[in-house]
Design an enzyme around this catalytic site. Structure first.
Site, mmCIF file in Angstrom:
data_model
loop_
_atom_site.group_PDB
_atom_site.id
_atom_site.type_symbol
_atom_site.label_atom_id
_atom_site.label_comp_id
_atom_site.label_asym_id
_atom_site.label_seq_id
_atom_site.Cartn_x
_atom_site.Cartn_y
_atom_site.Cartn_z
ATOM 1 N N ASP A 1 0.851 -1.190 0.000
ATOM 2 C CA ASP A 1 0.000 0.000 0.000
ATOM 3 C C ASP A 1 0.885 1.237 0.000
ATOM 4 O O ASP A 1 2.105 1.173 0.223
ATOM 5 C CB ASP A 1 -1.001 -0.010 1.156
ATOM 6 C CG ASP A 1 -0.361 0.194 2.520
ATOM 7 O OD1 ASP A 1 0.847 0.525 2.581
ATOM 8 O OD2 ASP A 1 -1.060 0.036 3.538
ATOM 9 N N GLU B 1 -5.970 2.192 -0.868
ATOM 10 C CA GLU B 1 -4.657 2.415 -1.481
ATOM 11 C C GLU B 1 -3.817 1.144 -1.492
ATOM 12 O O GLU B 1 -2.587 1.196 -1.647
ATOM 13 C CB GLU B 1 -3.907 3.526 -0.731
ATOM 14 C CG GLU B 1 -3.401 3.174 0.647
ATOM 15 C CD GLU B 1 -4.432 3.359 1.750
ATOM 16 O OE1 GLU B 1 -4.029 3.443 2.924
ATOM 17 O OE2 GLU B 1 -5.642 3.416 1.437
#
Length: 423
Positions: A279, A322
């Protein structure tokens, strides 16, 4: 003498019109008796010959119609299965052989060619053929408007030999290309959908002719265009269903399904499968300082980098928010670490807008790599192992990738499973 005198006297008493009747009767009797005996029988064969010729033509017509009926019956027997297939999830590469099959069944040609249009270069590409010399390979290109085949594609109308000759005489068009001398284009039809050309079917050396053969080939071409269009629609729908709208990567649902499939294949084939999950570091900070639209742009850019960095057989996906993940088939852990490090480096080097506002002065990622079977024998265990490695990368300072800790082998190597030295 008396009898003779009496006869003469009687004859003298006959009026002139009577003599005329006698003469006419004698002439008719002479014509009738003098007619050749074989004349009547000689004319009869002539009448028979005249009768045989229409019969022969009729038999030929019946035979031709029976042959046409047989071929058309075969065609219409194939048609339901053909239409079912074109309305199913047919792969694009299977469409051309199916069109060639039904064309050959109908016309029995010595040559059948099928071209599909590559609209990126406005060129027809030969994808299926029968009857061409060996030196003419699949992939032969014909430009739009070039020769008979290109002319049919450009003008979007079916043509036969007479049509081509008429067109050349009337308009002076040059439809005979030296490079196409191996093509026996007697009958040609374009595949058109909503005004857009998708390809062309050409046949030559036809042994089964029909009264409406142009219409029949055009019907096959229309069915082909429907099949090609359906294929495009299916691919688009499948892509929409399996992809993340923002990053254009696969979505989580599709990823999990594919990972389960890859693990089953790896187990059967005794080869490794690695998973890399990462991420973006401090992404909430970027959203808070730059705004969510800017944050979405970062995700889109990262998705593009991700797609560019993986192999065609890999499966990159947006796992959520994300967070991103990729399946690396037939890749041991060391190989997975190499791929992961390349992606990390590319992201850190990319000139994202306002990246200097981030705590690390770059947009960076932290990730973890886990490998089947060492780090998990199910998709759930494998992802959990990779995620644990990602968490350790965060704790170690971010902007780095770490490998999962081996669970199933005390020596920490994969040699006992793969029979190879990794690296």
């Amino acid at each position: 003498m008396d009898s003779i005198s009496e006869a003469l006297a009687t004859l003298r008493g006959v009026p002139p019109w009577g003599w005329a009747c006698v003469v006419l009767g004698a002439l008719f009797l002479g014509w009738f008796l003098g007619r050749p005996a074989g004349r009547g029988s000689g004319r009869r064969p002539n009448r028979l010959e005249g009768d045989v010729s229409p019969q022969r033509d009729l038999r030929a017509t019946v035979a031709r119609l029976e042959a046409e009926n047989s071929a058309l019956s075969s065609f219409f027997l194939l048609l339901p299965d053909f239409t079912k297939e074109i309305n199913s999830r047919m792969e694009r590469r299977a469409i051309a052989p199916l069109l060639a099959k039904i064309t050959e069944r109908l016309f029995a040609p010595s040559q059948a060619l099928l071209f599909l249009l590559d609209d990126r270069v406005d060129t027809l590409i030969l994808v299926q053929q029968r009857g061409l010399p060996e030196d003419v390979k699949i992939g032969f290109q014909v430009k739009m408007g070039e020769g008979r085949i290109g002319w049919v594609a450009e003008h979007k109308v079916p043509m036969d030999t007479n049509d081509f000759i008429r067109e050349m005489r009337q308009s002076g068009a040059s439809l005979e290309m030296p490079a196409h001398f191996r093509f026996k284009t007697e009958l040609c039809a374009p595949m058109v959908h909503e005004g857009r050309v998708l390809g062309v079917i050409s046949v030559g050396g036809i042994t089964k002719h029909y009264k409406y053969e142009k219409t029949l080939l055009n019907l096959i071409a229309d069915l082909g265009s429907i099949a090609l269009h359906n294929n495009v629609l299916f691919q688009q729908v499948q892509e929409m269903a399996n992809s993340d709208g923002l990053t254009k990567l696969y979505n989580k649902r599709f990823f999990l399904d594919r990972l389960s499939h890859e693990i089953l294949r790896a187990e059967a084939g005794h080869y490794p499968v690695s998973v890399f999950i990462f991420d973006l570091d401090h992404f909430k900070h970027y959203n808070d300082t730059q705004g969510h639209q800017a944050g979405d742009e970062v995700l889109k850019i990262t998705g593009q980098i991700f797609r560019d960095m993986v192999r065609p057989d890999d499966t990159p996906a947006r796992y959520g928010g994300e967070e991103f993940i990729v399946i690396l088939p037939q890749t041991p852990k060391d190989g997975g670490m190499v791929v992961a490090e390349r992606i990390r480096s590319r992201v850190a080097e990319h000139a994202y807008p306002n990246r200097e506002s981030q705590p690390l002065k770059v947009v960076s990622l932290s990730g973890g790599v886990a490998t089947f079977p060492d780090d998990g024998r199910s998709s759930t265990d494998l992802i959990a192992s990779a995620d644990a490695a990602l968490y350790r990368a965060k704790q170690a300072g971010r902007n780095r990738v770490m490998r999962a800790e081996t669970k199933y082998f005390s020596d920490g190597t994969e040699d006992s499973y793969y029979n190879v030295k990794n690296g």
